[in-house]
Design an enzyme around this catalytic site. Sequence first.
Site, short mmCIF file in Angstrom:
data_model
loop_
_atom_site.label_atom_id
_atom_site.label_comp_id
_atom_site.label_asym_id
_atom_site.label_seq_id
_atom_site.Cartn_x
_atom_site.Cartn_y
_atom_site.Cartn_z
N LYS A 158 2.88 11.42 -1.85
CA LYS A 158 2.30 12.74 -2.08
C LYS A 158 3.35 13.81 -1.73
CE LYS A 158 -1.36 10.26 -2.92
NZ LYS A 158 -2.52 9.96 -2.12
N TRP A 181 -11.59 9.54 -0.03
CA TRP A 181 -10.70 8.66 0.73
C TRP A 181 -11.32 8.24 2.05
CZ3 TRP A 181 -7.79 5.88 -1.89
CH2 TRP A 181 -7.10 6.37 -3.00
N ASP A 229 -5.91 9.77 8.61
CA ASP A 229 -5.24 9.53 7.32
C ASP A 229 -4.72 10.88 6.86
OD1 ASP A 229 -4.47 9.10 4.72
OD2 ASP A 229 -6.42 8.37 4.01
C1 LIG Z 1 -3.35 8.73 -2.02
C2 LIG Z 1 -4.21 8.59 -0.83
C3 LIG Z 1 -4.61 7.33 -0.33
C4 LIG Z 1 -4.24 6.04 -1.03
O1 LIG Z 1 -2.90 5.75 -0.91
P1 LIG Z 1 -2.29 4.39 -1.51
O2 LIG Z 1 -0.87 4.47 -1.04
O3 LIG Z 1 -2.45 4.44 -2.98
O4 LIG Z 1 -3.02 3.25 -0.90
C5 LIG Z 1 -5.37 7.30 0.81
N1 LIG Z 1 -5.75 8.43 1.44
C6 LIG Z 1 -5.40 9.65 0.98
C7 LIG Z 1 -5.86 10.86 1.71
C8 LIG Z 1 -4.62 9.76 -0.17
O5 LIG Z 1 -4.29 10.99 -0.63
#
Ligand SMILES: *Cc1c(COP(=O)(O)O)cnc(C)c1O
Length: 378
Positions: free
Chosen positions: A210, A116, A186
């Site tokens: 998540k 990511w 993030d």
């Molecule tokens: C799932 C995830 C993303 C992507 O999220 P989307 O909502 O599908 O764009 C980005 N960063 C992390 C750490 C994730 O777990």
Amino acid sequence: MTDRRFESLTQSAHSRVYNFSPGPAVLPLEVLQQAQEDMLSLPGIGISVLEISHRSPAFDRILAETLQELRGLVGIGDDHEVVLLQGGASLQFSMVPMNLLRGATGAADSIVTGTWGATGLKEARREGSVHIAWDGAATAYDRIPAAEELSFSKNAAYVHMTSNETIQGVQWKHDPEVGAVPLVCDCSSDFLSRPIDISKYGLLYACAQKNAGIAGVTAVIIRKDLLQRSRDDLPTMLDYRTHVKNDSRSNTPPVFAVYMLGLVCRWVRERMGGLASIQRHNSAKAQLLYDVLDGSEGFFTGHAQHSCRSDMNVTFRLPNESLDTAFVTAAADRGLIDLKGHRSVGGVRASIYNAMPVEGVEALRDCMLDFRKNHGVS
Ligand SMILES: *Cc1c(COP(=O)(O)O)cnc(C)c1O
């Protein structure tokens, strides 16, 4: 009628399996049941939560309660704004540099600890110059850097990190020291799973699917002074100031996803005792699986180094790929689903977010122990 409804309700609750999906992911049963009730008619409103206008008093209340729950749970003070956006965490890969890097003199520093982080970095590069403060690709992103390994640039516009790498299963156990440079995080896959010291961060973002709810809404927490960096030539909807000014309602927000975020926040507070308490619960769950890896004499090999193991995504492999596949199938036969590792890492990944009950993790542990026994090692 009432009896039949009750019957089918308990039946569908009983037919649920343990869902180890990385996201969209398991939700608390109580949250699903509340949503089911509000699906036909919101109390006092008489229409479904799916049918209300985003300008209605009913949604005014849902939005206000969601933001209040979120602020209270996480401990977000007056220095930070909270906006609820669409486009997922992936859109933040672009919005962050558009707002914070355009026109800046320095580069964006990036600490790349997994897939990511690497994906976000690619998008930031389209906007401006990026300096890699550390990159763990050389060891397949199996760890978090030590403080002395980080090399920051001069006058960095911000430092970007990923608190939990969902695909590799590595997680920061402490906040990196970045001095006066704004830290951008993030935290999509560990948001609401543990306490965060918001005062250390310039900006945090997390998609909800998540730990925090369903797909469709992404929470962005931004320090107020950083809003001054956004330039007037930004597309209106990609400018954080638009969403702050309009209370996350500059266009139609994802009403149901906002409502679900509010329910999940309330569940974490009321049922799980808040973030410090749920962190203890989450660590204990993860430890059940890491103990199996450590005691398996090499039958199960963890991907992450010990000090950086994630409490959210437990990644490991078996002695060969055909055993990986056989294990995922054996687990599915026991009602433990979605354990296949991401194709870039292979092996097995057990995502055990907030809403995964300890009973689910115990069932997975037992499945691992039995599988090892049945395959010639005891
Ligand atoms: C799932 C995830 C993303 C992507 O999220 P989307 O909502 O599908 O764009 C980005 N960063 C992390 C750490 C994730 O777990």
